[in-house]
Design an enzyme around this catalytic site. Structure first.
Site, short mmCIF file in Angstrom:
data_model
loop_
_atom_site.label_atom_id
_atom_site.label_comp_id
_atom_site.label_asym_id
_atom_site.label_seq_id
_atom_site.Cartn_x
_atom_site.Cartn_y
_atom_site.Cartn_z
CE1 TYR A 195 0.74 5.52 -0.38
CE2 TYR A 195 2.18 4.52 1.15
CZ TYR A 195 0.85 4.71 0.88
OH TYR A 195 -0.06 3.98 1.44
CG PHE A 221 -0.32 13.61 8.87
CD1 PHE A 221 -0.95 12.98 7.62
CD2 PHE A 221 0.85 14.23 8.76
CE1 PHE A 221 -0.19 12.85 6.41
CE2 PHE A 221 1.66 14.14 7.57
CZ PHE A 221 0.92 13.68 6.57
CB VAL A 278 -3.51 4.71 2.91
CG1 VAL A 278 -3.46 3.88 1.83
CG2 VAL A 278 -3.70 6.01 2.71
CB THR A 279 -5.93 -0.34 5.30
OG1 THR A 279 -7.56 -0.06 5.18
CG2 THR A 279 -5.58 0.49 6.29
CB VAL A 280 -5.56 -2.55 0.24
CG1 VAL A 280 -6.30 -3.49 -0.74
CG2 VAL A 280 -5.76 -1.08 -0.51
N GLY A 319 -5.73 -2.85 -7.76
CA GLY A 319 -5.54 -1.36 -8.16
C GLY A 319 -6.29 -0.50 -7.31
CG LEU A 320 -9.03 -2.39 -4.63
CD1 LEU A 320 -9.63 -3.08 -3.34
CD2 LEU A 320 -10.19 -2.05 -5.62
CG LEU A 321 -2.92 2.91 -2.93
CD1 LEU A 321 -3.84 3.81 -1.77
CD2 LEU A 321 -1.73 2.32 -2.30
NE ARG A 322 -1.82 2.95 -10.52
CZ ARG A 322 -0.80 4.16 -10.39
NH1 ARG A 322 -1.20 5.43 -10.69
NH2 ARG A 322 0.51 3.89 -10.10
NE ARG A 379 0.89 -7.50 -5.33
CZ ARG A 379 2.11 -6.66 -5.44
NH1 ARG A 379 2.13 -5.82 -6.17
NH2 ARG A 379 3.14 -7.29 -4.56
#
Length: 434
Positions: free
Chosen positions: A143, A434, A102-104, A112-115, A110
């Site tokens: 998280y 992992f 998981v990276t942004v 909302g890409l991870l969401r 800021r």
């Protein structure tokens, strides 16, 4: 022997700029897009100097499981998930959705890409029948807002062999048992069966696939993650059955003409206490070693108490929360595990994503089996989905969360009663990244 990337530098995703507007596309990548996706992953993990690991990533590619945020043709965020079996208290396994890579990009935080990636992946996982989702959080404060809670801890030890003469006398032994060094090829052949037997005894443990074994034994090498062949030893009982294994490395350090080496345990598996004692006795007998570092061991493992002087074991510097759990199917997850005492508790769960939201009754029979159903009865405890995940494997206690203001006791005495019900004889532990 861990794997590569955790769920790490991410975007808290509070949506202040363009969450959900479609300005940046979220989609699964095609197999021929693995190379630029891998490049974006390296940039996101601040490893721009690392050579391409695209060949390795292609082995991990599954349709729909490697996601990216795409802005004007450029990958600006990465996300990967895969299916794995998770052992729960009692020895059953549940299907888990493991999240990693998981990276942004720093240029797109800021937004909302991870969401958006997380929501898409969790919806897909629930549709596939995953009872829970799991990840390892590089940053603590991200998280919980997605319903994940810290469910296992990593706990290691530094052991000064000059302060202890090793293990106490009189510990159990394996009559006719023996320990032999093993090649990496032998570990690839014999390790999987041993691990499959061991993982069903340890709540929190995950299955290891063929790619895991190939990487950890050097058949596959991943750029940016240096691999040097370690020492590996197998323990066999009198019948020749493999009952344990230890993998370790030793540095080459001398204090003038005196050896002052450190042995670091990378992986330790034992099916029973006599095997564990035999392997530890072997580890503490290696020539030239003055210090043993066990980087990750079960938090309730009795190793220090096995020593002639337990004070020779001091906590490892990286002891901390490790695997986080997010419950996706409450009934399936809680029906699968066993419990510490008969009883009934009603949980009021707040879940902004909706997967675990509602009021749930957990009823436990005298034999330790349980049943979880929706109910309209008055709730005993109120908590969030994050705290539900933290409690699921028994790695956290209800009274501690209540004392911290993270669980609300709606009925006097409910926290103590629920703790007896959820208690496990062996603390949850997962040794594998992992």
């Amino acid at each position: 022997m861990g794997n590569d990337a955790y769920g790490g530098p991410g975007d808290p995703g509070n949506g202040r700029l363009d969450e959900g507007t479609g300005a940046v596309e979220i989609r699964a990548i095609a197999e021929d897009e693995v190379e630029p996706w891998d490049r974006a992953l390296s940039l996101g993990f601040l490893r721009s100097h690392v050579e391409s690991a695209a060949d390795y990533r292609r082995r991990q590619w599954e349709p729909g499981r490697l996601l990216a945020a795409v802005d004007d043709g450029r990958f600006v965020a990465t996300f990967r998930s895969f299916d794995v079996e998770l052992t729960v208290p009692g020895g059953a396994v549940v299907p888990a959705n493991a999240i990693t890579s998981v990276t942004v990009s720093a240029t797109h935080r800021r937004r909302g890409l991870l969401r958006r990636m997380m929501s898409a992946d969790l919806a897909g996982a629930r549709a596939r029948g995953a009872a829970v989702a799991i990840l390892i959080a590089a940053e603590y404060n991200i998280y919980g807002r997605y319903g994940f809670g810290p469910a296992t801890r990593g706990h290691g030890w530094n052991i000064d062999l000059q302060r202890t003469r090793g293990l106490r006398a009189g510990l159990p032994t394996v009559p006719g048992g023996r320990i032999d060094f093993a090649t990496m090829a032998e570990m690839r052949k014999l390790g999987p069966e041993l691990h499959d037997r061991w993982r069903l005894t340890q709540p929190g443990a995950l299955a290891r696939d063929e790619l895991w074994w190939k990487r950890q034994t050097g058949e596959i090498k991943v750029p940016g993650f240096d691999w040097k062949e370690p020492f590996a030893a197998l323990h066999r009982d009198a019948e020749g059955t493999v009952t344990g294994a230890v993998v370790y490395k030793v540095d080459d350090n001398w204090d003038g003409s005196y050896p002052n080496c450190t042995l670091t345990v990378l992986d330790f598996l034992a099916l029973d206490r006599p095997t564990a004692c035999a392997l530890w006795r072997f580890v503490f007998s290696v020539d030239w070693v003055r210090k043993v570092v066990v980087e990750n061991l079960g938090p309730d493992d009795p190793l220090p108490l096995l020593l002639d002087d337990p004070r020779a074991a001091t906590p490892y510097v990286e002891n901390a929360d490790f695997m986080w759990v997010r419950v996706l199917d409450v009934a399936a997850a809680f029906d699968a595990r066993t419990y510490g005492a008969p009883g009934r508790v009603v949980l009021e769960v707040e879940d902004r994503e909706g997967w675990a939201a509602g009021r749930w009754a957990v009823e436990v029979a005298p034999d330790g089996t349980g049943r979880c159903t929706r109910t309209t009865d008055a709730a005993d405890l109120a908590l969030t989905a994050s705290q539900l995940g933290a409690l699921y494997l028994g790695g956290e206690t209800v009274p501690r969360l209540a004392a911290a203001g993270l669980v609300t006791e709606l009925r006097p005495g409910a926290a103590a009663a629920a703790d007896l019900l959820l208690r496990t004889p062996l603390a949850a532990w997962n040794p594998d990244g992992f």
